[in-house]
Enzyme design. Structure first.
Site: not given
Length: 257
Positions: A162, A174-176, A178
């Site tokens: 991303d 956590g998304y960023g 990960s």
């Protein structure tokens, strides 16, 4: 900034029927937008596709859609990336080897994103879930499949990234983190497999009309964004022989500045 070099999809490239004839490809996250479109694009290109996900009924729906395309018969392999163990990944690889004797492609399209939230309020369970689905599962599944993919004349593993500039901003949690770790995983894997039959690729899509996008951009009319079909075609490019030109790089599908 990515530690991998950037590449662009050749302007003249288009997917054609038969491009992936004879190849066996695993696609995770088929019940999501990009995973489902990737499975369809791979079938149209001639591949035998193994679809994974945790919801069997939804997998069966996608299975019927893939069969309707008239290509090679797909295979369902339920797999919950949140709770899968190393034995589960080994069983998947061994099952593919037993049934097909080969594995030519692995596409990590699954992703976990809950919501934008400050780190001070980030639920620890959701942080761990993001790390598991977005980083640990791709590592474990790739590791389990590497011996079989190494036997192929040409094979490719594709990690979906991303926007790194966006993910370093506040609230991506956590998304960023990960996704940044996933990019570094691809970098290390390429450093260890710069030569040989196994190619390592990273893919950076342009904004797409997906459920994840809707969750992250509350004020945006997601319908203005294109469906993931064009991105799925780019995945087919990476899985094909032509994708060797983008080996060890990030295929950037965002509009050129």
């Amino acid at each position: 900034m990515s530690s991998l070099p950037s590449a662009r999809l050749p302007a003249s490239w288009t997917s054609t029927p038969g491009l992936l004839d004879g190849r066996v490809v695993v696609v995770t996250g088929v019940t999501g937008g990009l995973g489902g479109e990737t499975a369809k694009a791979a079938v149209r290109a001639g591949a035998t596709v193994v679809i994974t996900g945790r919801k069997v009924r939804v997998l069966e729906k996608y299975y019927d859609e893939l069969v309707a395309l008239g290509g090679a018969q797909p295979v369902i392999h339920p797999l919950d990336l949140e709770s899968a163990t190393p034995n589960d990944y080994t069983a998947l690889a061994e099952g593919i080897e037993k049934e097909f004797g080969r594995l030519d492609g692995l596409v990590h399209a699954a992703a976990h994103f809950n919501e934008l939230t400050p780190l001070a309020m980030h639920k620890p369970d959701d942080w761990l879930r993001a790390m598991q689905v977005n980083v640990s599962a791709p590592f474990a599944l790739t590791q389990a499949c590497m011996p079989l993919m190494g036997k192929a004349a040409d094979s490719a593993v594709v990690f979906v990234l991303d926007d790194p500039d966006l993910l370093s901003r506040a609230h991506w949690g956590g998304y960023g983190v990960s996704k940044a770790a996933l990019e570094r995983l691809a970098t290390v894997l390429h450093a260890e497999n710069g030569r040989g039959p196994l190619r390592v690729h990273a893919l950076l899509p342009a904004p797409m009309r997906t459920a994840l996008r809707r969750s992250a951009y509350y004020g945006e009319n997601t319908l203005d964004r294109p469906l993931p079909a064009a991105t799925a075609e780019a995945v087919v490019y990476l899985l094909s022989d032509a994708g060797s030109a983008a080996r060890g790089s990030v295929l950037d599908l965002r509009p050129a500045p």
